[in-house]
Design an enzyme around this catalytic site. Structure first.
Site, mmCIF file in Angstrom:
data_model
loop_
_atom_site.group_PDB
_atom_site.id
_atom_site.type_symbol
_atom_site.label_atom_id
_atom_site.label_comp_id
_atom_site.label_asym_id
_atom_site.label_seq_id
_atom_site.Cartn_x
_atom_site.Cartn_y
_atom_site.Cartn_z
ATOM 1 N N GLU A 107 1.372 -0.420 -5.158
ATOM 2 C CA GLU A 107 0.508 0.704 -5.518
ATOM 3 C C GLU A 107 1.391 1.943 -5.588
ATOM 4 O O GLU A 107 1.854 2.442 -4.563
ATOM 5 C CB GLU A 107 -0.581 0.897 -4.468
ATOM 6 C CG GLU A 107 -1.473 2.096 -4.755
ATOM 7 C CD GLU A 107 -2.268 2.565 -3.544
ATOM 8 O OE1 GLU A 107 -3.359 3.111 -3.745
ATOM 9 O OE2 GLU A 107 -1.787 2.395 -2.402
ATOM 10 N N LEU A 110 6.108 5.590 0.694
ATOM 11 C CA LEU A 110 7.003 4.825 1.563
ATOM 12 C C LEU A 110 8.451 5.276 1.436
ATOM 13 O O LEU A 110 9.218 5.219 2.398
ATOM 14 C CB LEU A 110 6.873 3.336 1.195
ATOM 15 C CG LEU A 110 7.444 2.291 2.126
ATOM 16 C CD1 LEU A 110 6.674 2.250 3.427
ATOM 17 C CD2 LEU A 110 7.386 0.913 1.453
ATOM 18 N N ASP A 121 0.838 -1.195 0.000
ATOM 19 C CA ASP A 121 0.000 0.000 0.000
ATOM 20 C C ASP A 121 0.879 1.254 0.000
ATOM 21 O O ASP A 121 1.906 1.313 0.682
ATOM 22 C CB ASP A 121 -0.894 -0.019 1.241
ATOM 23 C CG ASP A 121 -1.782 1.202 1.336
ATOM 24 O OD1 ASP A 121 -2.553 1.432 0.394
ATOM 25 O OD2 ASP A 121 -1.697 1.917 2.356
#
Length: 546
Positions: free
Chosen positions: A242, A205, A200
């Site tokens: 994603e 990130l 996700d």
């Protein structure tokens, strides 16, 4: 071939909470999902992607996690999960699960210890700052809901980073202890039989915002670390990311084939909808040509819709407005200033021809296709519900109360079932569709079956074919000594199209919106109905042309 099983998989996405209630408490659960495995196998699904099912306050559809090593008690137990995995494997169905590692819930024990004690080992699990840097508005995930990337915590006397909601503090991926913890989480679920993880918010990130010692290369190398750990534990497990990023940033995620296995094809998805809005092939051709070449072992995941909004942020403002005008003209149909919170059938006013065209197009494009629960029956949306929940209503199984989703009273359901209008569970449901040979669900089953017969679409090389008709998109996927050609009419009128840029001969009809007269010999003039589509197989005898 086994190590690249994802190349020709049929992936189906669902939220356990809204798929099937197995114990009558109003909430979908693993018992209910397990009971429907035969249905999924019959549909032709080969891989499930499960949205988060971890313990959670459930303020963001389960993406606010409080325990990565357990099951939300509302959805069942670890024992229920193990039984589900065993029976899924028996049916040849793999399982991918969401790995939510950009952030946790603010109720997670890590964050509670992080905020309570500056000397705790968990302090650096998150990103804290006494004087946070100035916000970059483009990095705020929900710009119409949150106005900053930072929020002040009185107990910690510091600001913490959150790209998403305030109750979802970001994890500090520069911290090696956090990286090791993430690998432990992966190892735990791999031992229980999953075939991989959907990462996700992968782009958030690795941006390193607010971490003084953040090194971009080191952050990106975390994908290498994840891939290495995954491969050491289970050689054919995969990472699906994603990452809705510009084309020039996509290679960061694939690397040299040593990072992410699959990437959601956000860019192509947006240009596909622009092409559908304009009823012209050019935007789709442009989108495909804009995509970078990817390593042979990597793959695109193609989709029409998923559980979030249809995001349009890679398009210009004028292009975005064209799509709004065509498919979401009312403000209530839009979200975050850049997306559409509708399912496909209502966007097309229920036009079966356009629905078929779109799924035929998506399934024929190079990559792996994704279906979302309810796509196969043409489920609608409920715009009276807030935000993204408009497209997250319970699965409609029958015309029984609650759409056959649950025996509980309606006030116990996680979201109300669609009960009025043409998309009501009384009008649109699995049981009714399976009794009607002409229903969408039976067409989707046929589409899946044909797609499984065409590995060229998963493994092959794309060639966009020149035509003499602007509304027609034609392409070929060639692999080994095989090839499939697909021709799609994006317009609302009949047309005759000449395939100008191909030396292929002897095309045999494989799939189409209706029976057409077969092409004779080297004929390249193709008839198409309004929103019509035809797939052809190239005769093996002419494989030297591939």
């Amino acid at each position: 071939m086994k190590s690249v099983w994802y190349k020709d998989a049929i992936i189906y996405s669902l939220d356990v909470e809204t798929f099937m209630d197995g114990n009558g408490d109003g909430i979908g659960d693993f018992i209910g999902l397990t009971h429907q495995l035969n249905y999924l196998a019959g549909l032709g699904v080969t891989c499930l992607w499960l949205l988060p099912f971890y313990p959670s306050p459930n303020r963001d559809n389960g993406y606010d996690v409080t325990d990565y090593y357990n099951i939300d008690p509302r959805l069942g137990t670890l024992g229920d999960f193990v039984e589900f995995m065993h029976l899924a494997r028996e049916r040849g169905i793999r399982v991918l699960i969401d790995l939510v590692i950009n952030h946790t819930s603010d109720q997670h024990p890590w964050f509670q210890q992080s905020r309570a004690n500056p000397n705790s080992r968990y302090r650096d699990y998150y990103v804290w700052s006494k004087n946070p840097p100035e916000d970059d508005p483009s990095l705020i995930a929900f710009p119409t809901v949150e106005d900053s990337l930072w929020d002040y915590d009185e107990q910690a006397d510091a600001y913490y980073l959150h790209h998403f909601y305030k109750h979802q503090p970001d994890l500090n991926i520069t911290n090696q202890a956090v990286r090791e913890e993430i690998c432990k989480i992966m190892g735990f679920w791999l031992e229980l039989g999953v075939s991989g993880f959907r990462i996700d918010a992968a782009s958030f990130l690795i941006n390193g915002i607010g971490v003084p010692e953040a090194d971009q290369e080191n952050l990106q190398n975390f994908f290498d670390e994840m891939r290495g750990f995954l491969s050491s534990r289970q050689g054919d497990a995969v990472l699906l990311a994603e990452a809705n990023v510009p084309a020039e940033e996509i290679p960061t995620y694939f690397g040299q084939g040593n990072r992410i296995h699959l990437l959601f094809n956000f860019l192509l998805n947006q240009y596909m909808f622009l092409a559908l809005a304009r009823q012209a092939a050019e935007p789709l051709c442009y989108g495909l040509k804009t995509l970078p070449e990817i390593p042979a072992q990597c793959q695109w995941l193609n989709f029409v819709r998923h559980h979030d909004e249809l995001t349009l942020d890679r398009l210009s403002d004028s292009e975005m407005q064209e799509i709004f005008d065509a498919f979401a003209p009312e403000e209530n149909m839009q979200i975050f200033g850049r997306g559409i919170r509708r399912r496909l059938p209502p966007m097309f006013k229920g036009d079966r021809r356009r629905i078929e065209l779109t799924y035929s197009l998506m399934f024929s494009l190079p990559g792996t296709p994704l279906l979302r629960y309810g796509d196969e029956i043409g489920m609608g949306d409920d715009l009276s519900l807030p935000g993204r929940t408009s497209v997250r209503t319970p699965m409609q199984w029958s015309d029984e109360p609650n759409g056959g989703f649950s025996d509980a009273t309606s006030d116990q359901l996680p979201q109300p079932v669609i009960s009025g209008g043409k998309y009501s569970y009384k009008e649109v449901n699995v049981a009714q569709g399976q009794r009607d040979p002409t229903a969408l669900i039976n067409w989707i089953e046929r589409l899946v079956r044909i797609r499984k017969q065409c590995p060229e679409l998963g493994y092959g090389t794309l060639h966009i074919l020149e035509t003499d008709t602007p509304c027609v998109f034609a392409h070929c996927c060639a692999w080994s000594d095989r090839a499939v050609i697909a021709v799609h009419n994006l317009a609302d009128h009949d047309c005759t199209v000449t395939l100008k840029s191909t030396d292929y001969e002897h095309l045999f009809d494989l799939f189409g919106d209706r029976p057409y007269e077969s092409l004779n010999g080297d004929e390249k003039v193709v008839q198409l109905s309004p929103y019509g589509y035809r797939w052809f197989r190239v005769n093996r005898a002419h494989s030297e042309l591939l």
